[in-house]
Scaffold this motif. Structure first.
Motif, PDB file in Angstrom:
ATOM      1  N   GLU A  85      17.738  -1.014  29.228  1.00  0.00           N
ATOM      2  CA  GLU A  85      17.104  -2.244  29.709  1.00  0.00           C
ATOM      3  C   GLU A  85      18.148  -3.340  29.892  1.00  0.00           C
ATOM      4  O   GLU A  85      18.126  -4.081  30.881  1.00  0.00           O
ATOM      5  N   MET A  86      19.088  -3.427  28.962  1.00  0.00           N
ATOM      6  CA  MET A  86      20.136  -4.437  29.063  1.00  0.00           C
ATOM      7  C   MET A  86      21.061  -4.164  30.237  1.00  0.00           C
ATOM      8  O   MET A  86      21.564  -5.088  30.865  1.00  0.00           O
ATOM      9  N   GLU A  87      21.298  -2.908  30.550  1.00  0.00           N
ATOM     10  CA  GLU A  87      22.192  -2.559  31.652  1.00  0.00           C
ATOM     11  C   GLU A  87      21.592  -2.896  33.014  1.00  0.00           C
ATOM     12  O   GLU A  87      22.330  -3.078  33.979  1.00  0.00           O
ATOM     13  N   LYS A  88      20.259  -2.980  33.089  1.00  0.00           N
ATOM     14  CA  LYS A  88      19.629  -3.355  34.355  1.00  0.00           C
ATOM     15  C   LYS A  88      20.137  -4.705  34.819  1.00  0.00           C
ATOM     16  O   LYS A  88      20.366  -4.925  35.994  1.00  0.00           O
ATOM     17  N   ASP A  89      20.242  -5.606  33.900  1.00  0.00           N
ATOM     18  CA  ASP A  89      20.759  -6.938  34.207  1.00  0.00           C
ATOM     19  C   ASP A  89      21.806  -7.247  33.158  1.00  0.00           C
ATOM     20  O   ASP A  89      21.495  -7.708  32.076  1.00  0.00           O
ATOM     21  N   ASN A  90      23.053  -6.987  33.453  1.00  0.00           N
ATOM     22  CA  ASN A  90      24.117  -7.071  32.466  1.00  0.00           C
ATOM     23  C   ASN A  90      24.581  -8.496  32.186  1.00  0.00           C
ATOM     24  O   ASN A  90      25.538  -8.702  31.488  1.00  0.00           O
ATOM     25  N   CYS A 108      25.041  -6.054  22.436  1.00  0.00           N
ATOM     26  CA  CYS A 108      24.369  -5.788  21.155  1.00  0.00           C
ATOM     27  C   CYS A 108      23.132  -6.648  20.930  1.00  0.00           C
ATOM     28  O   CYS A 108      22.398  -6.430  19.973  1.00  0.00           O
ATOM     29  N   GLY A 109      22.885  -7.649  21.799  1.00  0.00           N
ATOM     30  CA  GLY A 109      21.692  -8.482  21.663  1.00  0.00           C
ATOM     31  C   GLY A 109      21.846  -9.641  20.701  1.00  0.00           C
ATOM     32  O   GLY A 109      20.892 -10.365  20.437  1.00  0.00           O
ATOM     33  N   ASN A 110      23.029  -9.879  20.166  1.00  0.00           N
ATOM     34  CA  ASN A 110      23.268 -10.961  19.214  1.00  0.00           C
ATOM     35  C   ASN A 110      23.038 -12.313  19.891  1.00  0.00           C
ATOM     36  O   ASN A 110      23.421 -12.529  21.028  1.00  0.00           O
ATOM     37  N   LYS A 111      22.388 -13.245  19.172  1.00  0.00           N
ATOM     38  CA  LYS A 111      22.117 -14.590  19.692  1.00  0.00           C
ATOM     39  C   LYS A 111      23.375 -15.449  19.536  1.00  0.00           C
ATOM     40  O   LYS A 111      23.944 -15.535  18.460  1.00  0.00           O
ATOM     41  N   CYS A 119      31.236 -12.233  22.056  1.00  0.00           N
ATOM     42  CA  CYS A 119      30.221 -12.029  21.029  1.00  0.00           C
ATOM     43  C   CYS A 119      30.899 -11.962  19.663  1.00  0.00           C
ATOM     44  O   CYS A 119      31.837 -11.189  19.475  1.00  0.00           O
ATOM     45  N   GLY A 120      30.408 -12.746  18.735  1.00  0.00           N
ATOM     46  CA  GLY A 120      30.949 -12.738  17.384  1.00  0.00           C
ATOM     47  C   GLY A 120      30.575 -11.493  16.605  1.00  0.00           C
ATOM     48  O   GLY A 120      31.161 -11.200  15.576  1.00  0.00           O
ATOM     49  N   GLU A 121      29.590 -10.750  17.080  1.00  0.00           N
ATOM     50  CA  GLU A 121      29.124  -9.549  16.375  1.00  0.00           C
ATOM     51  C   GLU A 121      29.870  -8.302  16.843  1.00  0.00           C
ATOM     52  O   GLU A 121      30.404  -7.568  16.045  1.00  0.00           O
ATOM     53  N   CYS A 122      29.897  -8.063  18.157  1.00  0.00           N
ATOM     54  CA  CYS A 122      30.497  -6.819  18.660  1.00  0.00           C
ATOM     55  C   CYS A 122      31.799  -7.053  19.431  1.00  0.00           C
ATOM     56  O   CYS A 122      32.484  -6.097  19.777  1.00  0.00           O
ATOM     57  N   GLY A 123      32.124  -8.321  19.743  1.00  0.00           N
ATOM     58  CA  GLY A 123      33.370  -8.622  20.433  1.00  0.00           C
ATOM     59  C   GLY A 123      33.312  -8.511  21.946  1.00  0.00           C
ATOM     60  O   GLY A 123      34.315  -8.693  22.619  1.00  0.00           O
ATOM     61  N   ALA A 124      32.126  -8.220  22.489  1.00  0.00           N
ATOM     62  CA  ALA A 124      32.002  -8.057  23.932  1.00  0.00           C
ATOM     63  C   ALA A 124      32.331  -9.370  24.646  1.00  0.00           C
ATOM     64  O   ALA A 124      31.973 -10.455  24.192  1.00  0.00           O
ATOM     65  N   LYS A 125      33.019  -9.263  25.796  1.00  0.00           N
ATOM     66  CA  LYS A 125      33.302 -10.431  26.603  1.00  0.00           C
ATOM     67  C   LYS A 125      32.043 -10.784  27.389  1.00  0.00           C
ATOM     68  O   LYS A 125      31.390  -9.917  27.966  1.00  0.00           O
TER      69      LYS A 125
END
Length: 132
Positions: A85-90, A108-111, A119-125
């Motif tokens: 679902e997240m990949e549909k709209d990245n 990861c869905g972190n707020k 992202c402070g949780e997973c490090g994603a840009k």
């Protein structure tokens, strides 16, 4: 002079008692840390054993483990569904709470605050919403 000799003996005795108690406390702390390290190792082994069991027996679990295996499978399916679902709209989703804008990490869905770039949780840009 006897008073000073007696006082010296008392001070020396107190110092020896303090040194002994300090050694006992240090030994106790050392043992507590060793116990904690061993408990962490046991937890790691339990996790590794559980992962191995799931991978090798997920299709034919023992009766006692069937409920846990099913719960793991359901959680994995849900994660897969959420990721799809997240990949549909990245792009990060923006919401507003109490006049502060937040976004959710597409990985990861972190707020996160809207201005966050990673992202402070997973490090994603995160994409810059102003770049759109």
């Amino acid at each position: 002079m006897a008073f000073l000799d007696d006082l010296g003996k008392k001070i020396s005795s107190a110092a020896q008692t303090t040194v002994q108690k300090s050694k006992e406390l240090a030994d106790s702390a050392k043992n507590s840390m060793a116990i904690s390290g061993e408990e962490k190792e046991i937890d790691r082994c339990y996790k590794e054993l559980g992962a191995w069991y799931y991978k090798t027996h997920k299709d034919t679990p023992d009766e006692e483990a069937a409920a846990v295996v099913q719960a793991i499978t359901q959680s994995m399916d849900k994660i897969e569904s959420l990721r799809a679902e997240m990949e549909k709209d990245n792009r990060p989703k923006i919401v507003e709470e109490d006049a502060v804008e937040y976004q959710f990490c597409p990985q990861c869905g972190n707020k996160l605050k809207k201005e966050a770039r990673f992202c402070g949780e997973c490090g994603a840009k995160l994409e810059d919403p102003s770049a759109e």
